[in-house]
Every structure is written in structure tokens, then in C-alpha cells.
Design an enzyme around this catalytic site. Sequence first.
Site, PDB file in Angstrom:
ATOM      1  N   ILE A 395      26.013  37.163  63.903  1.00  0.00           N
ATOM      2  CA  ILE A 395      26.275  38.129  62.838  1.00  0.00           C
ATOM      3  C   ILE A 395      25.898  37.581  61.472  1.00  0.00           C
ATOM      4  O   ILE A 395      26.041  38.261  60.477  1.00  0.00           O
ATOM      5  CB  ILE A 395      27.748  38.627  62.829  1.00  0.00           C
ATOM      6  CG1 ILE A 395      28.730  37.464  62.868  1.00  0.00           C
ATOM      7  CG2 ILE A 395      27.982  39.572  63.983  1.00  0.00           C
ATOM      8  CD1 ILE A 395      30.185  37.903  62.840  1.00  0.00           C
ATOM      9  N   GLY A 396      25.423  36.368  61.394  1.00  0.00           N
ATOM     10  CA  GLY A 396      24.985  35.873  60.092  1.00  0.00           C
ATOM     11  C   GLY A 396      24.537  34.428  60.169  1.00  0.00           C
ATOM     12  O   GLY A 396      24.940  33.684  61.061  1.00  0.00           O
ATOM     13  N   ASP A 528      31.213  29.043  46.249  1.00  0.00           N
ATOM     14  CA  ASP A 528      30.102  29.800  46.842  1.00  0.00           C
ATOM     15  C   ASP A 528      30.457  31.276  46.952  1.00  0.00           C
ATOM     16  O   ASP A 528      30.220  31.915  47.971  1.00  0.00           O
ATOM     17  CB  ASP A 528      29.747  29.222  48.215  1.00  0.00           C
ATOM     18  CG  ASP A 528      28.357  29.649  48.669  1.00  0.00           C
ATOM     19  OD1 ASP A 528      27.573  30.122  47.816  1.00  0.00           O
ATOM     20  OD2 ASP A 528      28.059  29.527  49.872  1.00  0.00           O
TER      21      ASP A 528
END
Length: 711
Positions: A395-396, A528
Site C-alpha cells: 500500500i505504499g 517528516d
Amino acid sequence: MSNLRIFNIGLNYLRRGQANDLDFLCSLTNATILNLLVIANNNFGGEVPKCIGNLSITLDLLALGQNALSGTLPSSIGNIINLQVLSVSANNFSGSIPPEIGNLKKMKQLYLTDNVFTGEVPHTLGNLSMLTHLSMGNNNLLGTIPSSLGKCQSLLALDLAHNKLAGAIPPEIMSLPPLSIGVDFSMNNLTGELPVEIGNLKHLSALDQSGNKLSGKIPSSLGSCMSLEYLYMGDNMFAGPIPSTLSSLRGIRELNLSHNRLSGQIPDFLEDLDLTSLDLSFNNFQGNLPTGGVLANTSATSVLGNEKLCGGLPEYRLPKCKSTGTSTNGRVRNVSIYTVSGILAIVFMLSLLCFLWHRKQRKTVASSSSNDQFLKVSYQDLLKATDGFSSANLIGTGSFGSVFKGFLALDQTTIAVKVLNLDRHGASKSFIKECEALRNIRHRNLVKVLTACSGTDYQGNDFKALVYEFMINGSLDEWLHPQVRTSPEREVIRRQLGLLQRVNIATDVACALDYLHHQCETPIVHCDLKPSNVLIDGEMTGHVGDFGLVRFMPGATRELISELTSSIGVKGSLGYIAPEYGAGAEVSTNGDVYSYGILVLEMFTGKRPTDDMFSDGLNLHLFTKAAFPERVLQIIDPLLLQESHDEDDGLDIRRTRRSHDRFLKIQECLVSIVEIGLVCSSEIPSGRMSMRDVVAALQAIRKKLTGSLGY
Ligand SMILES: *[C@@H]1O[C@H](CO)[C@@H](O)[C@H](O)[C@H]1NC(C)=O
Ligand SMILES: *[C@@H]1O[C@H](CO)[C@@H](O)[C@H](O)[C@H]1NC(C)=O
Ligand SMILES: *[C@@H]1O[C@H](CO)[C@@H](O)[C@H](O)[C@H]1NC(C)=O
Ligand SMILES: *[C@@H]1O[C@H](CO)[C@@H](O)[C@H](O)[C@H]1NC(C)=O
């Protein structure tokens, strides 16, 4: 002005509702790169000139709503072939809806509500395969609902309420799984049964079909619409019992079945549903009325006009139920004796089992070691959970590893597993130390870390992974820029984020940062923050995730800066990093505030800080600042602006004309939010706000906004 892209004079008091008010539109036909044309919310009158069809084909959005326009909508509108949003709501348009609208193949949102359109719903609308919102409520539309609408495979919301539509509900429409926001057929003359295909609408949250002449039984497939929150079926001719399958509607809030011909018992499962309102009045229900759940609240429940009901709370003033014991004959009594003794036997066995199980539990608890308070998973468990880390479950991917969706059979939970890319310098360094610390921070707006896994894979290589709770609605990034599609399954339920939802998510992220910066023992810097690291759960609450770069303040070193700058190479991270980091400054909470400011600007302008337009010294902050405050509406995400004209979720069931005051208020709120984004993303660290002040300011804005949206 042949280079004009945006023409927005909405939200004013221009003109006095006279004929030819819109003649000036013809002069815009020379603007050959026009994208956006908004004259909504003024006092324009008269007819729309035919030259509207000669506007540039580059036009995306045309908003004429909330004026005093009349006459027919020119069929030449079908020439503006790239139009994605068209609103003519709340005017006095009459005549039929031009079938040429079916030529606008890129159309996503079409709002025709609150006019006096007559004639049939054009069949050609079925050609609009990208349509997500179709609102035609409050008109005088005749004929049947065209089955061709079943070809609008992207439809999220459908409003046909308050018209004169007759005939049956086409099953084709009930077979459109994307329908999720709502379907409103109320106050028409529809006949026939509710199609069993309704069970396909697994994501539907509101269904209103009250005030029609629908008949037959309530299909048991309705129980498959597991996302339903609002179900209104009142004022029809439905007969038969309430199907037992409705017990699976676990999210249902309001249920109205009043004024039908329903019969049978009122099922006990209604007590277990989380209903805030239940209207069963004026039917033929019979037998004992349960007393638990919503039925215990007599102001939330109505059972009036059911002659054969008995029991229930005294407030309902129903007769006492006849006790079954006295009036039964011998056979029935025998059966009940057997039943009772059977039940007793089962109860006895169950309690025995419970007792044994408890003893076993006590033993195992005593023998297990005390440091095992977290879910333990092995490489093998994760391999199994993610189907061998298959690409279907990916998914990423980020700078520090890849994220997979998985299902832990052991705990029956869906998880997200981040597998660290150990080739990357620094990835494994303080892995366990960070995990330990992360376990101790807990906040409703942080993604929960369930556990960590550190071991070796089958090839004997080091393997490290973090296991998070799975967020069903993906990341904020995917919502803001829907063309980034990671999983087709999620795409189906994709909707647009409304203004209030964006404010809520911005507040969620601010609360998470406030917690990390100010409420933990040692301040924590996330380092981040960006939309792809904000994840969204089933309730649309934002959660800050991905602590891959997190730093605990006293230990902040220059080492991290090299880490950060090395990850700049990864597309997407650039743009959110505070400028002072590039100049070698130490990590501080101020850096997060900068990233947050950029995130807010991105959320409300819809522009990424990495957009191609930002070059040669222009950036998102300066671009926004140049428009602040007078021209803020022009840089706001155009879809958001459209939405503020058409209600937060595009489907307001009882729509009324909106006042100018309300829009002024929304505009003021937008200005305040953009200001927060600007202050937080100041070049100079000391000029930024603290997250604590951000939270307070956003809460005030939210309060004002919810007041004006009428929630
Ligand atoms: C469009 O531009 C042409 C050439 O510049 C001009 O002659 C014409 O009058 C303009 N039309 C409108 C409607 O302004
Ligand atoms: C629209 O453009 C066409 C072709 O350029 C022209 O023939 C027509 O007169 C224009 N219509 C209007 C209403 O301006
Ligand atoms: C558009 O819809 C009409 C009526 O449903 C249909 O006859 C026509 O073929 C469609 N056109 C295209 C290009 O799909
Ligand atoms: C009962 O229902 C009313 C109206 O829906 C609601 O305002 C009230 O809070 C409910 N009371 C309880 C105790 O749930």
C-alpha cells in the site's frame, strides 16, 4: 482579456434580477484559456444567453447557482465538453433539462436542484461515466427514473427528491457499488418494490425513499448495506415483517418505517443497534414491544398507531401482553417445559465450560512472563498475514521501506506492516529503542503502533518491521490528489473531502503535534510531516503516522540532518522540510510547525508544494501570500469553493436558499485558516506559531463554521 483563466465574482450583490443581466458572458467567449467561471450567489436575472456554448472548451467549472435566472438552460451548454462541475441550483430555470448535457463526458458534479425544471430526466446522463454527484432535487421532473443512470459507474451521491417521478426504481441504479454518500428518492410517485439489488450498495450511508407509493416486502438484502446510517422508508405501502437481516446494520443511527403496512413482531435486535431515532408509527405491528436500547428512550422512539402492540415501557401506554402461560393448551405447555429444561441444561454446560476456562486462564497467566504485554509476531506470521509480502498487498513505499496491508488470523485484525529497508543507512540503528519509546506515546490522533518484529527471514537476513493499526481510508495525500491511486478497492469508495472535513483533519494533525511537542515527557519532533503520513480511519479522523524519522529532543544531532537531506532525493518529501534544516540548523519542534503550515496550505489550495508551477523562487507559501487576504477565494481548491455552495456533502435533503451571511462567514473562516498556514510556514522559525495556539485557533474556526453550516 484573452489570457484570463479564472473569473470569479461569486458572493456579491451584483445586478437586480433583470433580463439580459448575463449578456456580458458573451464577451468572455474570447477568453480562450478560461478554466473557472463563477457568478454564483448574486442577483443576476434573465435568461442564460446562447453564447454560453461558445465559452472556451478549456472551462472546468461553471457555477451559476443561487441567482434569479429563468428561462431554459441552453442546449449549447453541451459544447463545453471539458466541463467537470456545473451548478445552476437555486434559480428559476424551467423547461426540460437539455439532453446535450450527456455530451459532457468529463462531468463529475452536476447540480440542478431547486429550480422548476420539468420534462424527463435525460437518458443521456448515463453517458457520464465520471459523474460522482448528481443532484436534481426540488424540481417538477416527470416520467420515470432512466435505467441508463446505472451506467454512471462513479456515482457517489444521487438526489432526485421532491419531483413528480413515477414508475419503478430501476435495479440498475441499485447495482452501483460506489454509491456511498446518499441516495434520495423521497417525495415522488414511485411505485413497485425496492429492488433486491439494493444489497449491492455496501458503502451507502443514507437512503431516503419516503413519501412514495413503494410496496411489497422490505428485501432482506437491505441487511447487506452495512454502512447505512440513515434509512428513511416512511409514507409508502411496504408490507410484511421487518427482515431479520437488518440486524447487521451496525452503524444505523436513524430508522424511519412509519406510515406503511408492516406487520409482525418488533424484533429484539433493534435494542442492540445504536439508534438515536426510531419511528415505527402507523403500521400493523403486533406482540410484545421490547424495552431496551433506543426503545427505552420514549422521546427517540415512536410506535403510535399500531393497534396490536402490547407491553413496552408504561410511557407508550400500550396494553399489557397476555401472559402465554395461562392461555396455552397442553401441547404448547409441554413444548415449553422441554424448552425450559433444555435451556437450563445448556446454561449449566456453559457455566461449567466458563469455570474450566477461567481456571486454565489463571494458570497460563501465572506462568507467562511479565514483560510480554504486547502482541508478539514473527517473520512467519507477517509473511502469512501479507500473503508473502505480495505486491497486491503493497500500500505504499517510502524512503525507509515498504508498507503492506495484512490480516493477522491470530487476532483477527487488519494491520499495516512497514518492512524496513535495511540497506538504507540508519534505518535499523535505533529501531528497537524507538519502538520502545513509541509504545509509550499514545494519542487518538497518532497511528497506533501495535508491535515490532525483529528477526531473520528464511534466507537468514536481518528482518525488521513495525506493525501498525490499519487505516481503512488511506492517506490524506490520496484524498487531496485523488489521481494518485494505490488500490482499486479503495478507489471505489473515494469521495471528495468537504470543507468541514478538511478543518477537522487539520485539527486532528495539530492535536497530534501539540501532544508530541508539549505533552510528552521529552518533546518529540516528528521530522517528516506530509499528507502521505497523515492516515484516515473509518470515521474520517486524521492520524499522524510514520515515525521513521522521529527524534527525541535532547538527542537531536546533526546526524539526522544528513538523514533528512539524503531522503530529499525521494520525490515528495521536498517542499515540507523547514528551510533552516537545509542551512544546517538543529532539529526543533519549529521544523514540524513549518511542515504543518505547508500541509495546511496544501489542504486548502489543493496544490502540492512540489507542483511544477513552483519554480524560480515561487513556492506555495509565497503563492498563497500574494493572494492573502483579499483574493484568497481565488486560490482555494475550486472544488471546495463549489462545495460551499452546495452543502457539505452535496446532498442536503431539505435544501433552502442559503443566505449571503453564511457565505461571508465561510469566506472569513477560509481566510483565518489560510492565515494559520501562512504564519506556520514563515521563513523565520521564531515567526511561527506554537502547535498549542494552532489547536486553539482551529477549534474557534470550527465552531464558527459549524454554526454557519447549520450542523
Ligand atoms: C473578440 O476578439 C475579436 C478580435 O480581437 C474582436 O473583434 C471581438 O469583438 C471580440 N469579441 C467579443 C465578444 O468581445
Ligand atoms: C458561436 O460561435 C459560432 C462559430 O464561431 C458562431 O457561428 C455563432 O454565431 C456563435 N454564437 C454566439 C451566440 O455567439
Ligand atoms: C449517449 O446516450 C444515448 C442515450 O442513452 C445513447 O443512445 C448514445 O449512444 C450515447 N452516446 C455515447 C457516445 O455513448
Ligand atoms: C433520548 O432521545 C432524545 C431525542 O433523540 C435525545 O435528545 C436524548 O439525549 C435521548 N436520551 C437518552 C438518555 O439517550
